[in-house]
Design a protein around this motif. Structure first.
Motif, mmCIF file in Angstrom:
data_model
loop_
_atom_site.group_PDB
_atom_site.id
_atom_site.type_symbol
_atom_site.label_atom_id
_atom_site.label_comp_id
_atom_site.label_asym_id
_atom_site.label_seq_id
_atom_site.Cartn_x
_atom_site.Cartn_y
_atom_site.Cartn_z
ATOM 1 N N ARG A 27 0.814 -1.220 0.000
ATOM 2 C CA ARG A 27 0.000 0.000 0.000
ATOM 3 C C ARG A 27 0.848 1.271 0.000
ATOM 4 N N PHE A 28 1.962 1.262 -0.709
ATOM 5 C CA PHE A 28 2.733 2.490 -0.879
ATOM 6 C C PHE A 28 1.820 3.566 -1.462
ATOM 7 N N ARG A 29 2.076 4.809 -1.076
ATOM 8 C CA ARG A 29 1.241 5.927 -1.522
ATOM 9 C C ARG A 29 2.088 7.008 -2.177
ATOM 10 N N ILE A 30 1.473 7.758 -3.064
ATOM 11 C CA ILE A 30 2.037 9.033 -3.513
ATOM 12 C C ILE A 30 1.065 10.118 -3.085
ATOM 13 N N GLU A 31 1.571 11.024 -2.273
ATOM 14 C CA GLU A 31 0.747 12.106 -1.747
ATOM 15 C C GLU A 31 0.662 13.229 -2.780
ATOM 16 N N HIS A 32 -0.528 13.564 -3.162
ATOM 17 C CA HIS A 32 -0.906 14.618 -4.120
ATOM 18 C C HIS A 32 -1.044 14.069 -5.544
ATOM 19 N N ALA A 33 0.018 13.477 -6.120
ATOM 20 C CA ALA A 33 -0.070 12.918 -7.479
ATOM 21 C C ALA A 33 -0.828 13.879 -8.397
ATOM 22 N N GLN A 34 -0.495 15.138 -8.279
ATOM 23 C CA GLN A 34 -1.314 16.186 -8.883
ATOM 24 C C GLN A 34 -1.142 16.294 -10.398
ATOM 25 N N HIS A 35 0.094 16.114 -10.854
ATOM 26 C CA HIS A 35 0.372 16.264 -12.284
ATOM 27 C C HIS A 35 1.187 15.056 -12.730
ATOM 28 N N LEU A 36 0.613 14.257 -13.639
ATOM 29 C CA LEU A 36 1.226 13.001 -14.064
ATOM 30 C C LEU A 36 1.477 13.015 -15.565
ATOM 31 N N HIS A 37 2.571 12.384 -15.979
ATOM 32 C CA HIS A 37 2.745 12.133 -17.406
ATOM 33 C C HIS A 37 1.789 11.001 -17.774
ATOM 34 N N PRO A 38 1.089 11.105 -18.917
ATOM 35 C CA PRO A 38 0.114 10.063 -19.283
ATOM 36 C C PRO A 38 0.667 8.645 -19.234
ATOM 37 N N GLU A 39 1.955 8.475 -19.547
ATOM 38 C CA GLU A 39 2.541 7.134 -19.532
ATOM 39 C C GLU A 39 2.646 6.554 -18.126
ATOM 40 N N ASP A 40 2.622 7.429 -17.113
ATOM 41 C CA ASP A 40 2.790 6.956 -15.743
ATOM 42 C C ASP A 40 1.468 6.661 -15.043
ATOM 43 N N ILE A 41 0.364 7.095 -15.611
ATOM 44 C CA ILE A 41 -0.934 6.881 -14.954
ATOM 45 C C ILE A 41 -1.239 5.398 -14.731
ATOM 46 N N GLY A 48 0.485 24.838 -19.099
ATOM 47 C CA GLY A 48 -0.054 24.874 -20.456
ATOM 48 C C GLY A 48 -1.217 23.905 -20.601
ATOM 49 N N GLU A 49 -2.051 24.117 -21.595
ATOM 50 C CA GLU A 49 -3.289 23.345 -21.731
ATOM 51 C C GLU A 49 -3.033 21.857 -21.950
ATOM 52 N N LYS A 50 -2.056 21.498 -22.771
ATOM 53 C CA LYS A 50 -1.832 20.081 -23.098
ATOM 54 C C LYS A 50 -1.509 19.272 -21.852
ATOM 55 N N ARG A 51 -0.597 19.759 -21.036
ATOM 56 C CA ARG A 51 -0.224 19.017 -19.840
ATOM 57 C C ARG A 51 -1.365 18.968 -18.827
ATOM 58 N N ILE A 52 -2.153 20.037 -18.766
ATOM 59 C CA ILE A 52 -3.309 20.045 -17.862
ATOM 60 C C ILE A 52 -4.319 18.979 -18.276
ATOM 61 N N VAL A 53 -4.687 18.981 -19.535
ATOM 62 C CA VAL A 53 -5.741 18.086 -20.025
ATOM 63 C C VAL A 53 -5.313 16.627 -19.948
ATOM 64 N N GLU A 54 -4.060 16.348 -20.263
ATOM 65 C CA GLU A 54 -3.593 14.961 -20.346
ATOM 66 C C GLU A 54 -3.149 14.370 -19.019
ATOM 67 N N GLY A 55 -2.815 15.248 -18.038
ATOM 68 C CA GLY A 55 -2.212 14.650 -16.854
ATOM 69 C C GLY A 55 -2.483 15.284 -15.507
ATOM 70 N N ALA A 56 -3.317 16.323 -15.422
ATOM 71 C CA ALA A 56 -3.512 16.993 -14.134
ATOM 72 C C ALA A 56 -4.854 16.631 -13.508
ATOM 73 N N TYR A 57 -4.836 16.302 -12.222
ATOM 74 C CA TYR A 57 -6.052 15.992 -11.461
ATOM 75 C C TYR A 57 -6.842 14.866 -12.150
ATOM 76 N N MET A 58 -6.182 13.764 -12.397
ATOM 77 C CA MET A 58 -6.761 12.676 -13.214
ATOM 78 C C MET A 58 -7.537 11.682 -12.357
ATOM 79 N N TRP A 59 -8.558 12.150 -11.682
ATOM 80 C CA TRP A 59 -9.261 11.315 -10.705
ATOM 81 C C TRP A 59 -9.974 10.131 -11.347
ATOM 82 N N GLN A 60 -10.809 10.401 -12.311
ATOM 83 C CA GLN A 60 -11.619 9.326 -12.881
ATOM 84 C C GLN A 60 -10.768 8.311 -13.629
ATOM 85 N N THR A 61 -9.737 8.794 -14.323
ATOM 86 C CA THR A 61 -8.855 7.866 -15.034
ATOM 87 C C THR A 61 -8.159 6.925 -14.056
ATOM 88 N N LEU A 62 -7.702 7.445 -12.950
ATOM 89 C CA LEU A 62 -7.054 6.612 -11.937
ATOM 90 C C LEU A 62 -8.046 5.634 -11.319
#
Length: 574
Positions: free
Chosen positions: A400-414, A443-457
């Motif tokens: 059960r390792f955790r990452i706290e915040h995980a706010q901005h992710l590269h799509p490959e890491d999701i 910038g918009e691309k990084r926001i849309v693809e990797g920021a606050y990705m709750w439902q995808t996770l």
């Protein structure tokens, strides 16, 4: 057939056993009269809950619940109000919450001028030379931009003018930067004139913001804050105890019955242990050992985790601070900041130490929880976690390792979170506060693809632990619940929410604050849900947060908090 005892004795024993069983199942409290959401997949709502002391006896129909009631059972009619399991703050700083109530609270300030005015007022009552402290300012949330800025931050001149003799240090809302006046810098050996003290201004893992002449502006980023904070007098015992009491009361006012304290040292450990012994730890504490103190970790490796049988104070996790915050441009990115070319943020803890801690922590039964906001920090930590997990397969069945915040992710890491069974602890309220200006950083691309990705996770198969990161944000769980399901600012902007495909459902949002948060602390077998055998911790609301119109969620008030079977907060009486 002959009985070994007289029939009269046998019947007496049967009657005694029957009475004993009845006594054992008699409820001390019966709750009914409003919507009760259990976060239990076998029955999502119930009519009534029967409690014996601190444990739930029964959850189900009113007719069945009545069987546990006696003349002595206390009855609580919700009168149409809504009840859920007690809410769990999944990532916060408990003593920071209390201390914040003792110092200047800058969370709601809207301009630099307002901060200066608050400091000027405090100067009037301060003793000569007394430090003036506060927290909560955020330059990206102000309604107006100061006349003079450097790298997007204000300069100290106005602050120094109103407090020439009192040192001032005001922490950024994120806690990852701070703002000092001239007196505070002078006490730290930093002169405000150009070219003086330059050797002190190069800090590994941090930054002293300076103007074109080399003069420090008063803003200290990440580990550079230590240049100032090392000179701030320690809090007194009376203040420390008062801060603890204020934090407990703040939790109860906000329906919080459990708290994941994200990184504490020896002093807080000793305080919590003393408060538990004295019967004053009335919030269930899941405390993470700070990774800044290597000797502390070594000591705990030798003794091993402590899981409290009373479910009040548990130590089985380690907190690592691996990068900064997006607001202060300290988050560690793979590509440069859109609004500060050539700048990538900060690695605030060597990745070699992250790897070492992941390996050693795992070997000794400790969960590792690493702070990461930027996409590079998240990737680097996932890489180190993977090394530890694959290198010690016998210990990885339930790490059960955790990452706290995980706010901005590269799509490959999701997808790697689910593959490695790493839990993201994400504070939804950060989207409401940060998203309007975060697009300038990324910038918009990084926001849309990797920021606050709750439902995808969530759809990938990992739970999300929710919270507020208090005192970075107010501890109010209603605001974070609203952010989870609306993806709007607290003013309701924009219509439809930011990147609406990533919204949580209300069921997901409630679970992230209850059962999934309990799972993030290995505690899902006895709390986070309303079912027989679980702890009697409940949060009661003024209206039904699961059905009320989205625009009305923020009107919800905490009506009552029940901890360990006892009412610890009731609106209008505390």
């Amino acid at each position: 057939m002959r009985f070994p005892y007289p029939l009269s004795l046998l019947f007496a024993l049967i009657l005694l056993a029957s009475c004993s069983k009845a006594t054992e199942e008699q409820a001390t409290l019966l709750i009914y009269g409003g919507p009760i959401y259990t976060v239990d997949s076998t029955q999502t709502t119930v009519e009534a809950v029967a409690v014996k002391d601190s444990i739930i006896l029964f959850a189900g129909s009113m007719e069945e619940a009545e069987k546990f009631a006696t003349a002595e059972t206390e009855r609580m009619d919700l009168e149409g109000k809504t009840m859920t399991p007690g809410l769990i703050e999944g990532h916060g700083h408990f003593m920071g919450l209390g201390v914040n109530e003792l110092n200047l609270d800058l969370l709601n300030t809207t301009s630099y001028e307002q901060i200066v005015e608050m400091v000027a007022e405090r100067v009037k009552t301060a003793e000569p030379g007394e430090w003036i402290l506060g927290r909560g300012w955020h330059q990206s949330k102000w309604d107006s931009i100061p006349g003079e800025t450097v790298d997007g931050f204000q300069t100290h001149d106005m602050l120094s003018a109103v407090s020439p003799n009192n040192p001032v240090y005001l922490s950024h809302a994120s806690g990852h930067a701070g703002f000092a006046n001239a007196k505070a810098m002078e006490l730290s050996g930093l002169r405000v004139l150009p070219m003086e003290g330059l050797d002190m201004m190069e800090v590994e893992g941090g930054e002293v913001i300076r103007d074109k002449t080399g003069r420090p502006t008063g803003v200290f980023n990440e580990r550079a804050q230590l240049l100032i904070t090392k000179n701030i007098p320690e809090i007194t015992n009376d203040q420390y105890n008062k801060a603890f009491e204020l934090a407990v009361k703040a939790c109860h006012r906000n329906g919080i019955t459990s708290f994941h304290d994200a990184g504490i040292g020896r002093e807080n450990i000793a305080l919590y242990q003393a408060k538990k012994k004295a019967g004053q730890l009335n919030v269930r504490m899941y405390a993470m050992l700070t990774g800044w103190d290597k000797e502390l970790l070594e000591e705990w490796y030798k003794t091993g985790p402590y899981v409290d049988p009373d479910h009040r104070l548990t130590f089985r996790s380690i907190k690592l601070n691996c990068d900064g915050a997006l607001g202060s441009r300290g988050a560690w990115l793979l590509e440069e900041y859109s609004d500060r070319p050539g700048h990538f943020g900060h690695e605030t803890l060597p990745m070699e130490f992250v790897k070492e801690t992941a390996i050693t922590g795992l070997a000794n039964g400790f969960q590792v929880c690493a702070h990461a906001i930027g996409d590079r920090a998240n990737r680097e930590i996932l890489d180190r976690y993977e090394i530890a997990i694959k290198g010690n397969p016998n210990k990885t069945t339930d790490h059960r390792f955790r990452i706290e915040h995980a706010q901005h992710l590269h799509p490959e890491d999701i997808p790697r979170f689910a593959e490695l069974k790493v839990i993201p602890a994400m504070q939804a309220i950060h989207l409401s506060s940060d998203r309007p200006w975060a697009i300038d950083r990324l910038g918009e691309k990084r926001i849309v693809e990797g920021a606050y990705m709750w439902q995808t996770l969530l759809e990938s198969g990992v739970p999300i632990v929710n919270g507020t990161d208090v005192p970075v944000e107010p501890i109010n769980p209603i605001a974070s619940f609203y952010a989870s399901v609306s993806r709007r600012t607290l003013k309701g902007f924009p219509e439809g929410g930011f990147e609406p495909a990533q919204k949580m459902t209300r069921e997901q949002a409630l679970r992230s604050y209850t059962l999934d948060a309990a799972y993030g602390a290995f505690e899902e077998d006895f709390k986070g849900s309303i079912q027989a055998g679980y702890l009697a911790d409940f949060t009661i609301y003024s209206q039904d947060i699961m059905t009320v119109e989205e625009s009305q969620i923020l009107d919800t008030q905490i009506a009552m908090t029940i901890f360990n079977g006892q009412v610890v907060y009731q609106a209008g009486s505390n």
